[in-house]
Design an enzyme around this catalytic site. Sequence first.
Site, PDB file in Angstrom:
ATOM      1  N   CYS A 344       2.772  26.316  -1.157  1.00  0.00           N
ATOM      2  CA  CYS A 344       3.772  26.067   0.194  1.00  0.00           C
ATOM      3  C   CYS A 344       3.212  25.803   1.436  1.00  0.00           C
ATOM      4  CB  CYS A 344       4.358  27.561  -0.191  1.00  0.00           C
ATOM      5  SG  CYS A 344       4.821  28.394  -1.439  1.00  0.00           S
ATOM      6  N   ARG A 439      17.226  22.461  -2.300  1.00  0.00           N
ATOM      7  CA  ARG A 439      16.041  23.820  -2.133  1.00  0.00           C
ATOM      8  C   ARG A 439      16.498  24.580  -0.973  1.00  0.00           C
ATOM      9  NH1 ARG A 439      13.292  25.964  -6.626  1.00  0.00           N
ATOM     10  NH2 ARG A 439      11.539  27.508  -6.578  1.00  0.00           N
TER      11      ARG A 439
HETATM   12  P1  XMP Z   1       2.548  30.487  -6.930  1.00  0.00           P
HETATM   13  O1  XMP Z   1       1.509  31.310  -5.783  1.00  0.00           O
HETATM   14  O2  XMP Z   1       2.909  31.774  -7.739  1.00  0.00           O
HETATM   15  O3  XMP Z   1       4.202  30.055  -6.420  1.00  0.00           O
HETATM   16  O4  XMP Z   1       1.694  28.364  -6.913  1.00  0.00           O
HETATM   17  C1  XMP Z   1       5.208  29.456  -6.868  1.00  0.00           C
HETATM   18  C2  XMP Z   1       7.000  29.746  -6.088  1.00  0.00           C
HETATM   19  O5  XMP Z   1       6.157  28.908  -5.107  1.00  0.00           O
HETATM   20  C3  XMP Z   1       7.689  28.442  -4.863  1.00  0.00           C
HETATM   21  N1  XMP Z   1       7.523  27.593  -4.355  1.00  0.00           N
HETATM   22  C4  XMP Z   1       7.307  26.837  -2.735  1.00  0.00           C
HETATM   23  N2  XMP Z   1       7.647  27.135  -1.919  1.00  0.00           N
HETATM   24  N3  XMP Z   1       7.097  25.552  -0.403  1.00  0.00           N
HETATM   25  C5  XMP Z   1       7.283  26.638  -0.304  1.00  0.00           C
HETATM   26  O6  XMP Z   1       7.365  27.670   0.873  1.00  0.00           O
HETATM   27  C6  XMP Z   1       7.929  24.286  -1.778  1.00  0.00           C
HETATM   28  O7  XMP Z   1       7.276  23.288  -1.675  1.00  0.00           O
HETATM   29  C7  XMP Z   1       7.531  25.639  -3.090  1.00  0.00           C
HETATM   30  N4  XMP Z   1       7.799  25.385  -3.630  1.00  0.00           N
HETATM   31  C8  XMP Z   1       7.510  26.822  -5.217  1.00  0.00           C
HETATM   32  C9  XMP Z   1       8.584  29.137  -5.542  1.00  0.00           C
HETATM   33  O8  XMP Z   1       8.954  30.498  -5.451  1.00  0.00           O
HETATM   34  C10 XMP Z   1       7.441  29.246  -6.638  1.00  0.00           C
HETATM   35  O9  XMP Z   1       8.391  30.438  -7.720  1.00  0.00           O
END
Ligand code: XMP
Length: 520
Positions: A344, A439
């Site tokens: 993120c 999203r």
């Molecule tokens: P981890 O830390 O487990 O996080 O890799 C997965 C979670 O990140 C969120 N997610 C995003 N958040 N930009 C964001 O700010 C993105 O592009 C993105 N893609 C996923 C989502 O909640 C996921 O479960």
Amino acid sequence: MAATRNSILDDPFYQPADKFFPANNKIGLTFDDITLATLYSEILPRDTQLDTALAEKLRLHIPVISSDMDTVTESRMAIAMALNGGLGLIHYNMPERQQLSEVSRVKNHVHGLIQEPIQVSPEQLIGDVLAMIEQKKFAFGTFPVVDEKGKLVGLLSGHVVKPRYAKLKVATALTPRSQVQTILQKELGKDPIARADKFFTEHLGIHKLLVVDDKDKLCGLITLSDVERITLERAAQFKPARDANFHLICGAAVSATRNAFGELDKQRILEHVGGLVERGVDVVAVSTAHGHTKGVGDMVRVLRDAFPKLPIIAGNVTSAAGVEFLADCGADAIKVGQGPGSICTTRMVAGVGIPQMTALYVCSRAAAKKKVTILADGGITKSGDIVKALTLSQAVICGGIFAGCNEAPGDVVEISGKLYKQYRGMGSLAAMRTGSAARYGHEKNPAQKVAAEGIEALKEACGSVDRVLAQLIGGIQSGMGYLGAKNLEQLREKARYIRVSPAGMREAAPHDVVELKTGN
Ligand code: XMP
């Protein structure tokens, strides 16, 4: 008598959530900023229970969910998660019809039943079969033989699949249909493995059971070795997460689709969710970067009105107001996390988001009032983070931890002798172009100027989900043992926290040694 209770000498240092977080309300804290204090324990880690209820009709045996991301969860991952007692949320970066069949795959999965067994035709030569085994690297040599209509005509036994018979037709070498043991699909009942287990006990020397329908069409194969493996697994502590009909549970993310006028496309949304429900989906997740919005609220309300009994997850939020809002709209479980994820960039791009432990505390108190549950979404890199998250939430959602697994979508790539899999944020430009733009409140049109809120990355390939989950579960159970918590409710009640200094953080990881082997 030995001291088994808390000492007042500990109290000023190790504080329960309701003292600790308000006392630290000027700073956003995340996993590594805090540590949990140990407590007197009579609980062995292996005796701890990890069952959790996310909604009245949604119970898991382990509090772990795989993210609805296009490099993390499709049917293969969802099946593996449910088999381990957790839940997979199938992403929505695919055509709606494909998402329906991904859900069907999970719901129709019968552990141990090979639904599309490799079959041969009576017209093939044994030599062709040998070539196929060589080319596909099959570790088995026995194949059902079917005609062009899929009807079973016999079984080609591994004993005759030999180079000396290469020129013979399968038709001349097969064991004929009349001598092949089969079972009707409808006779498998609710527990096909128990049924097959009984069959193999009653039929000495038979190792393969073919499943046919009323018209004698082949619809599956059960092997003795799979049945034995699964029977052993059943003695394991964590059972697969199943619905009332013994099907694996499965979740699906749904998008707040808009029509040409920018309004919520209710008809399309309801049709699609209706299709998911028909296929047996156990929960839908309204997944967005900003859940405390009119659009997400409207979407949750529309779903709640149309499907009163369907568990709904919604998010993401990081405030009590956000939790209250989504709960009032009808959500059962609320995703907490804005910007903590490993891919993120929301906090950097938008300057927005709250470190995860503070966000979880604030949201958990609102959730308790509204009688909804919360899911800690993102930022988890190790089992210790999960233990900390579970002191304030009912389950965790992980993306990065599972993205390197065999069951995640995508191929393994080799770079400088190391194996990796692709992992990308749903807010990365590449993912938004494939569909997840809604999203993040953007249009899918790539010509438009949009700010990506996620990156494209690689994760080291890390083997099966079973292996990764075994490590995580071991860690969670260990944490619970240290706190004397026999279940997750007790973990939430008993947790006491203290802040960690930067030196304390360094002390927490291996230091001043040359590391030869990691913990795993
Ligand atoms: P981890 O830390 O487990 O996080 O890799 C997965 C979670 O990140 C969120 N997610 C995003 N958040 N930009 C964001 O700010 C993105 O592009 C993105 N893609 C996923 C989502 O909640 C996921 O479960």
